[in-house]
Scaffold this motif. Structure first.
Motif, PDB file in Angstrom:
ATOM      1  N   VAL A 354       0.787  -0.918  -0.153  1.00 13.20           N
ATOM      2  CA  VAL A 354       0.146  -0.261   0.018  1.00 13.20           C
ATOM      3  C   VAL A 354       0.787   0.937  -0.041  1.00 13.20           C
ATOM      4  N   PHE A 355       2.387   1.408   0.448  1.00  9.97           N
ATOM      5  CA  PHE A 355       2.868   2.736   0.622  1.00  9.97           C
ATOM      6  C   PHE A 355       3.538   2.388  -0.788  1.00  9.97           C
ATOM      7  N   MET A 356       3.855   2.352  -1.290  1.00  9.90           N
ATOM      8  CA  MET A 356       4.045   2.116  -2.916  1.00  9.90           C
ATOM      9  C   MET A 356       3.063   2.519  -3.818  1.00  9.90           C
ATOM     10  N   ASP A 357       2.489   1.650  -3.387  1.00 12.31           N
ATOM     11  CA  ASP A 357       1.291   2.048  -4.600  1.00 12.31           C
ATOM     12  C   ASP A 357       0.198   3.420  -3.940  1.00 12.31           C
ATOM     13  N   ILE A 358      -0.199   3.918  -3.179  1.00 15.85           N
ATOM     14  CA  ILE A 358      -0.564   4.681  -2.938  1.00 15.85           C
ATOM     15  C   ILE A 358       0.752   6.284  -3.104  1.00 15.85           C
ATOM     16  N   ALA A 359       2.101   5.906  -2.615  1.00 15.44           N
ATOM     17  CA  ALA A 359       3.020   6.556  -3.581  1.00 15.44           C
ATOM     18  C   ALA A 359       2.210   7.500  -5.135  1.00 15.44           C
ATOM     19  N   PHE A 360       2.960   6.401  -5.864  1.00 13.33           N
ATOM     20  CA  PHE A 360       2.478   6.579  -7.569  1.00 13.33           C
ATOM     21  C   PHE A 360       1.219   7.049  -7.581  1.00 13.33           C
ATOM     22  N   MET A 361       0.267   6.521  -6.886  1.00 18.77           N
ATOM     23  CA  MET A 361      -0.544   7.293  -7.588  1.00 18.77           C
ATOM     24  C   MET A 361      -0.865   8.764  -6.906  1.00 18.77           C
ATOM     25  N   GLY A 362      -0.589   9.019  -6.214  1.00 18.49           N
ATOM     26  CA  GLY A 362      -0.490  10.696  -5.796  1.00 18.49           C
ATOM     27  C   GLY A 362       0.500  10.935  -6.631  1.00 18.49           C
ATOM     28  N   LEU A 363       1.693  10.294  -7.479  1.00 18.22           N
ATOM     29  CA  LEU A 363       2.147  11.657  -8.645  1.00 18.22           C
ATOM     30  C   LEU A 363       1.632  11.021  -9.648  1.00 18.22           C
ATOM     31  N   ALA A 364       1.003  10.408 -10.171  1.00 17.15           N
ATOM     32  CA  ALA A 364      -0.305  10.243 -10.838  1.00 17.15           C
ATOM     33  C   ALA A 364      -1.049  11.801 -10.906  1.00 17.15           C
ATOM     34  N   GLY A 365      -1.558  11.736  -9.485  1.00 16.37           N
ATOM     35  CA  GLY A 365      -2.265  12.949  -9.637  1.00 16.37           C
ATOM     36  C   GLY A 365      -1.567  13.677  -9.733  1.00 16.37           C
TER      37      GLY A 365
END
Length: 438
Positions: A354-365
């Motif tokens: 979850v840590f890495m997933d949310i980090a990259f989802m934020g970057l996609a935003g």
């Protein structure tokens, strides 16, 4: 040369989005969430917050999905916004951390539920998890139409099972057995810290809707169907999750929920014949379906990276008969099996993921803001509503979660960052290989 088939429709993509979200989380995570926020009101609010985060993300990515209707999804968005390295690093952590970690975690959960019916040692459960990953990979290699039928079937079963628990929870609520308190007066003092911890389980349970974007290269009218499927999928999942958590709390005390990892089974075991066995079977089916979707979707990222010349060239190979990126699928499953063997417990795996997933989802935003500037004149079949508010909410909440996880869960977050750092060196290595081959 073989190419990918465009056969996925809106319904199939939506079922993939829903099915990718609904795995084990809604059946396994409520105990951890109630332990973090032991309050009826906060439990509902934290699930709604998770749904809001996912919805702002789906709305944000819906614009990007309409702008770039090609295989790879988030990989493509990051590459277009920030350059080749950003796209590569996303694919790198998807392969080494996010999707493979999720597959490994789900494999252990599936085997543990099957052990309710067939007694197995821990070693035998591991072997079953490995066999499951191999079998589902083989099924998905046989074509995207097969994968769509698989997702439709198993996601439908999941929704029926959750709907059944909701009906039971509302029908059999007894105020003399379970006392509900949704008042603000009972909210604990450390509510904010508890909510941030609880969000790990919530976001794990909500994660997966963006897998639809990976399959854009095989979607019919991808500019419209992919964005639509992501948003509808998040809405369906959020509604189901809020209702089923109310059902859990109608049937069990908060103390009982916090002390169990089998909340669904505990909730219905005394209300329907063989209740715990029935629930265990449905959870096993649910997890099986999610593993199937994950083994299908993410390999399209490695395929896109290989086509762009920044990953192993063989991963761009398409099966001549089935029209699927079969080598990418095999590589992903092999790494997932390795993680399953070496990493450890289910809870460690989901923190790692979850840590890495949310980090990259934020970057996609953030990529949306960059591309609004870089491609201001591009045709956008879908636009995020209330821009810039919606993507800004998604980005800020994602960043807050990442910082909180770095502080509260340093072991798993550090492991993810180390793999990300190794990815930088790997990127330059692949670039050198590409340059040498030109």
């Amino acid at each position: 040369m073989a190419t990918l088939d465009r056969k996925l429709n809106t319904y199939g993509l939506t079922m993939i989005a829903v099915g990718a979200c609904i795995g084990s989380g809604i059946f396994a995570a409520p105990g951890q969430i109630v332990e973090s926020v032991p309050n009826h009101l906060l439990v509902i609010l934290v699930w709604m917050l998770g749904g809001l985060i996912a919805l702002t993300g789906a709305l944000t990515l819906s614009e990007l999905g309409g702008l770039f209707p090609s295989s790879g999804g988030v990989y493509v968005y990051l590459r277009k916004a920030f350059g080749e390295m950003a796209g590569f690093l996303y694919g790198w952590v998807i392969l080494l951390v996010i999707t493979t970690g999720a597959i490994a975690a789900l494999g252990t959960v599936f085997a543990s539920y099957i052990a309710n019916f067939i007694p197995m040692t821990e070693q035998q459960q591991i072997m079953l998890a490995i066999a499951t990953i191999i079998v589902l990979t083989a099924i998905n290699v046989t074509g995207v139409q097969t994968s769509q039928l698989f997702a439709n079937l198993f996601t439908g079963i999941k929704l029926v099972a959750i709907a059944g628990i909701i009906v039971i929870g509302f029908m059999f609520y007894d105020s003399s057995v379970v006392a509900l308190d949704y008042s603000l007066a009972s909210v604990p003092d450390n509510a904010i810290a508890g909510i941030m911890t609880a969000l790990i389980g919530v976001l794990w349970s909500m994660g997966g809707w963006h897998h639809t974007s990976y399959l854009a290269g095989e979607a019919l009218d991808a500019r419209r169907t992919v964005p639509r499927a992501m948003v509808i999928g998040v809405l369906v999942v959020t509604i189901m999750y809020v209702l089923v958590n109310i059902a859990y709390m109608n049937l069990l005390s908060l103390q009982a929920i916090a002390s169990t990892q089998t909340v669904a089974a505990d909730a219905v075991q005394n209300l329907i014949p063989y209740g715990s066995k029935v629930v265990a079977l449905f959870i096993a089916i649910s997890v099986f379906g999610t593993i199937g979707i994950y083994t299908m979707s993410a390999p399209r990222i490695y395929y896109a990276m290989a086509k762009d010349g920044i990953f192993f060239k063989f991963l761009a190979d398409i099966h001549p008969r089935f029209k699927t990126p079969y080598k990418a699928m095999i590589l992903q499953s092999a790494w997932a099996i390795l993680l399953l063997l070496i990493w450890g417990t289910f809870r460690d795996l989901i923190k790692y993921v979850v840590f890495m997933d949310i980090a990259f989802m934020g970057l996609a935003g953030i990529a949306l803001f960059v591309l609004r500037y870089k491609m201001r004149d591009a045709e956008r079949p879908v636009k995020v509503p209330l821009y810039p508010l919606v993507p800004l909410i998604f980005v800020l909440i994602s960043l807050a979660f990442v910082v909180s996880t770095l502080i509260e869960e340093p072991k798993q977050s550090t492991a993810g960052l180390v793999i990300l750092g190794i990815g930088v060196f790997a990127y330059f290595l692949f670039k050198r290989i590409k340059k040498g081959g030109e």
